[in-house]
Design a protein around this motif. Structure first.
Motif, PDB file in Angstrom:
ATOM      1  N   LYS A  53       0.832  -1.195   0.000  1.00  0.00           N
ATOM      2  CA  LYS A  53       0.000   0.000   0.000  1.00  0.00           C
ATOM      3  C   LYS A  53       0.871   1.252   0.000  1.00  0.00           C
ATOM      4  O   LYS A  53       1.920   1.280   0.644  1.00  0.00           O
ATOM      5  CB  LYS A  53      -0.926   0.020   1.219  1.00  0.00           C
ATOM      6  N   VAL A  54       0.416   2.261  -0.722  1.00  0.00           N
ATOM      7  CA  VAL A  54       1.065   3.570  -0.710  1.00  0.00           C
ATOM      8  C   VAL A  54       0.003   4.619  -0.404  1.00  0.00           C
ATOM      9  O   VAL A  54      -1.189   4.413  -0.642  1.00  0.00           O
ATOM     10  CB  VAL A  54       1.769   3.884  -2.049  1.00  0.00           C
ATOM     11  N   ARG A  55       0.431   5.736   0.122  1.00  0.00           N
ATOM     12  CA  ARG A  55      -0.484   6.818   0.495  1.00  0.00           C
ATOM     13  C   ARG A  55      -0.114   8.081  -0.277  1.00  0.00           C
ATOM     14  O   ARG A  55       1.070   8.434  -0.380  1.00  0.00           O
ATOM     15  CB  ARG A  55      -0.412   7.088   1.997  1.00  0.00           C
ATOM     16  N   ALA A  62      -3.661   3.657  -1.703  1.00  0.00           N
ATOM     17  CA  ALA A  62      -3.764   2.878  -2.935  1.00  0.00           C
ATOM     18  C   ALA A  62      -3.130   1.509  -2.732  1.00  0.00           C
ATOM     19  O   ALA A  62      -2.034   1.403  -2.175  1.00  0.00           O
ATOM     20  CB  ALA A  62      -3.067   3.609  -4.078  1.00  0.00           C
ATOM     21  N   ASN A  63      -3.812   0.480  -3.171  1.00  0.00           N
ATOM     22  CA  ASN A  63      -3.282  -0.881  -3.150  1.00  0.00           C
ATOM     23  C   ASN A  63      -2.548  -1.125  -4.462  1.00  0.00           C
ATOM     24  O   ASN A  63      -3.137  -1.040  -5.543  1.00  0.00           O
ATOM     25  CB  ASN A  63      -4.408  -1.898  -2.980  1.00  0.00           C
ATOM     26  N   GLU A  85       4.018   8.237  -0.307  1.00  0.00           N
ATOM     27  CA  GLU A  85       4.783   7.604   0.755  1.00  0.00           C
ATOM     28  C   GLU A  85       4.261   6.195   1.016  1.00  0.00           C
ATOM     29  O   GLU A  85       3.156   5.822   0.582  1.00  0.00           O
ATOM     30  CB  GLU A  85       4.711   8.434   2.037  1.00  0.00           C
ATOM     31  N   THR A  86       5.072   5.408   1.714  1.00  0.00           N
ATOM     32  CA  THR A  86       4.645   4.075   2.085  1.00  0.00           C
ATOM     33  C   THR A  86       3.616   4.156   3.209  1.00  0.00           C
ATOM     34  O   THR A  86       3.394   5.215   3.797  1.00  0.00           O
ATOM     35  CB  THR A  86       5.833   3.226   2.539  1.00  0.00           C
ATOM     36  N   HIS A 110       7.320   6.443   4.967  1.00  0.00           N
ATOM     37  CA  HIS A 110       8.571   6.763   4.284  1.00  0.00           C
ATOM     38  C   HIS A 110       8.272   7.369   2.914  1.00  0.00           C
ATOM     39  O   HIS A 110       7.533   6.797   2.107  1.00  0.00           O
ATOM     40  CB  HIS A 110       9.435   5.507   4.117  1.00  0.00           C
ATOM     41  N   GLU A 111       8.845   8.531   2.670  1.00  0.00           N
ATOM     42  CA  GLU A 111       8.567   9.252   1.426  1.00  0.00           C
ATOM     43  C   GLU A 111       9.212   8.578   0.234  1.00  0.00           C
ATOM     44  O   GLU A 111      10.382   8.199   0.260  1.00  0.00           O
ATOM     45  CB  GLU A 111       9.068  10.692   1.547  1.00  0.00           C
TER      46      GLU A 111
END
Length: 473
Positions: free
Chosen positions: A344-346, A367-368, A397-398, A402-403
């Motif tokens: 996943k990321v944000r 987002a998946n 970012e994660t 983490h960016e």
């Protein structure tokens, strides 16, 4: 050495006096004759010496001796050239992080560096080098700098690909500073401290790149495992060096403290977000007025440029012009190695408020993402509402914070009333950079169907209509 004393001028020798009483002139000395002063009896003629015997007969230096003399005069420049040579070599030859050859090559470099550091302690300066390495021992300094330069260049390039934040860039600058410090006399007098620190750093960064590829996941526990393996390698190096150094205090001070100290520092850097989430990397990102899926594997990207080429005052306007109903779309391609587990990321949007400064616009959009293992990576997009004129920033970012990527842009009202000049581009599966409309049409089949070699349905990218993408509120 014999000193010749001129005869007393008051004494006359009848063999040298003219009968008339006038002293005979002294014979002129030949310019090409060499006269040796010897212990000869008075009146005897000095023996002549061959002029060639007075010419210096020093050995003419060979080509190799000239090269060695040149290297000695420019020793520091030579070390710098080897370091940057290794750096440039990896810039040209570096492939994907999950490439087997790249991983094996980096592992070989680490083995060579560890061996050289051990040999330098086994055969310190002033002792004969090992017989098998006698002919190449003088090149060990150059080899150390070349391999360190190659390894650090690999990790720095991966860091650049995996983030766009300010703090990771400072981490890269610190890597350069540590290597430059190794050339300063004060640090060189400290012995292997700097080299052990660099080796400890490279070992852990290597495992930090290798383990996500092998395991197929990222996270704190994966990086913690990399630090554990790096610490184990430093412990092994310390035990081997202790066999040749009976002074245990030296081993602890020169190997254990810098080696394990670097491991602790790396762990802290990861926790505060300085080290990015390797091996994830954004291949491309951009801000658009509209993003929509037009066919399997093809996205249409629409942007508006309100600048007019013959009106210079329009060249420096806002990056995103706003009309009623407009909202920005953040489109990105993110890479992960083959067989990487879904993650996943944000996406977070930030607005530079005139009074409050940078504030978040909503809680962000999760987002998946699935890895399709291709160079172009997985494509996704997100949008936001309530767009206001001013400075904006979108950060990817994660899930752990983490960016990975950030984009900054300015938004402003569209003062023009005439129809917009739209710029349309297309993002395909194989091309990392979006294609222009003209270039995309050339890649299509004559029937107007999907682009050549594209599957009927994307295996890794499910349909995501623009209307269904949740917006950050």
């Amino acid at each position: 050495m014999v000193t010749a004393t001129p005869p007393n001028s008051s004494e006359k020798n009848e063999e040298t006096a003219d009968p008339s009483g006038t002293p005979a002139p002294a014979p002129a000395a030949s310019t090409n004759a060499a006269v040796a002063l010897t212990d000869t009896s008075p009146g005897a003629l000095p023996a002549a010496v061959d002029p060639d015997d007075l010419v210096a007969t020093a050995k003419t230096p060979t080509l190799m001796e000239k090269v060695q003399a040149f290297r000695t005069r420019h020793e520091k420049w030579e070390m710098a050239a080897f370091f940057f040579g290794g750096f440039l070599y990896d810039i040209v030859s570096l492939s994907r992080i999950d490439d087997t050859l790249t991983l094996v090559q980096s592992f070989g470099y680490l083995l060579i560096l560890a061996s050289l550091l051990l040999l330098e302690q086994r055969f310190p300066e002033g002792t004969p080098p090992p017989a098998l390495l006698a002919k190449v021992w003088r090149w060990r300094e150059d080899a150390v700098h070349f391999f360190f330069g190659s390894l650090l260049s690999v990790f720095m390039l991966l860091l650049f690909k995996s983030t766009s934040g300010f703090m990771p860039y400072l981490f890269v600058v610190a890597l350069f500073g540590l290597l430059v410090a190794n050339e300063l006399p004060r640090f060189r007098q400290m012995g292997p401290v700097v080299r052990v620190s660099l080796l400890s750093l490279c070992v852990t960064m290597y495992f930090a790149c290798l383990l996500p590829v092998v395991i197929g996941r990222i996270g704190f526990w994966v990086f913690l495992l990399a630090v554990t393996l790096g610490s184990a390698c430093m412990f092994g190096l310390m035990r081997l060096m202790a066999r040749w150094r009976t002074d245990m205090e030296y081993v602890v001070r020169k190997v254990a403290v810098p080696g394990f100290g670097v491991q602790v520092a790396l762990l802290v850097c990861y926790l505060v977000g300085v080290i990015p989430p390797i091996p994830l990397a954004v291949q491309y990102a951009g801000i658009y007025h509209e993003v929509k899926r037009v066919s399997p594997g093809v996205y249409q990207l629409t942007s508006v440029d309100d600048s007019i080429w013959y009106k210079p005052w329009t060249w420096f306007g806002p990056d995103f012009v706003i009309r009623p109903g407009d909202k920005p779309y953040y489109f990105f391609r993110i890479f992960a190695p083959k067989n990487f587990a879904p993650y996943k990321v944000r996406v977070r949007w930030y607005y530079d408020h005139p009074e409050k400064g940078w504030t978040t616009n909503g809680s962000g959009f999760i987002a998946n993402v699935s890895s399709n293992g291709t160079d172009g990576g997985y494509r996704y997009y997100a949008t936001t509402s309530n767009l206001k004129p001013g400075n904006w920033r979108v950060v990817l970012e994660t899930e752990a914070g983490h960016e990975i990527n950030r984009l900054s842009f300015t938004a402003g009202p569209d003062t023009r009333t005439e129809p917009r000049d739209l710029k349309v581009e297309y993002s395909t599966l194989k091309e990392v950079i979006p294609l222009s409309a003209e270039a995309f049409e050339k890649t299509r089949k004559p029937t107007g169907a999907a682009a050549p070699s594209e599957p009927a349905a994307p295996a890794a990218e499910p349909p995501v209509p623009a209307e269904s993408v949740p917006a950050a509120q």
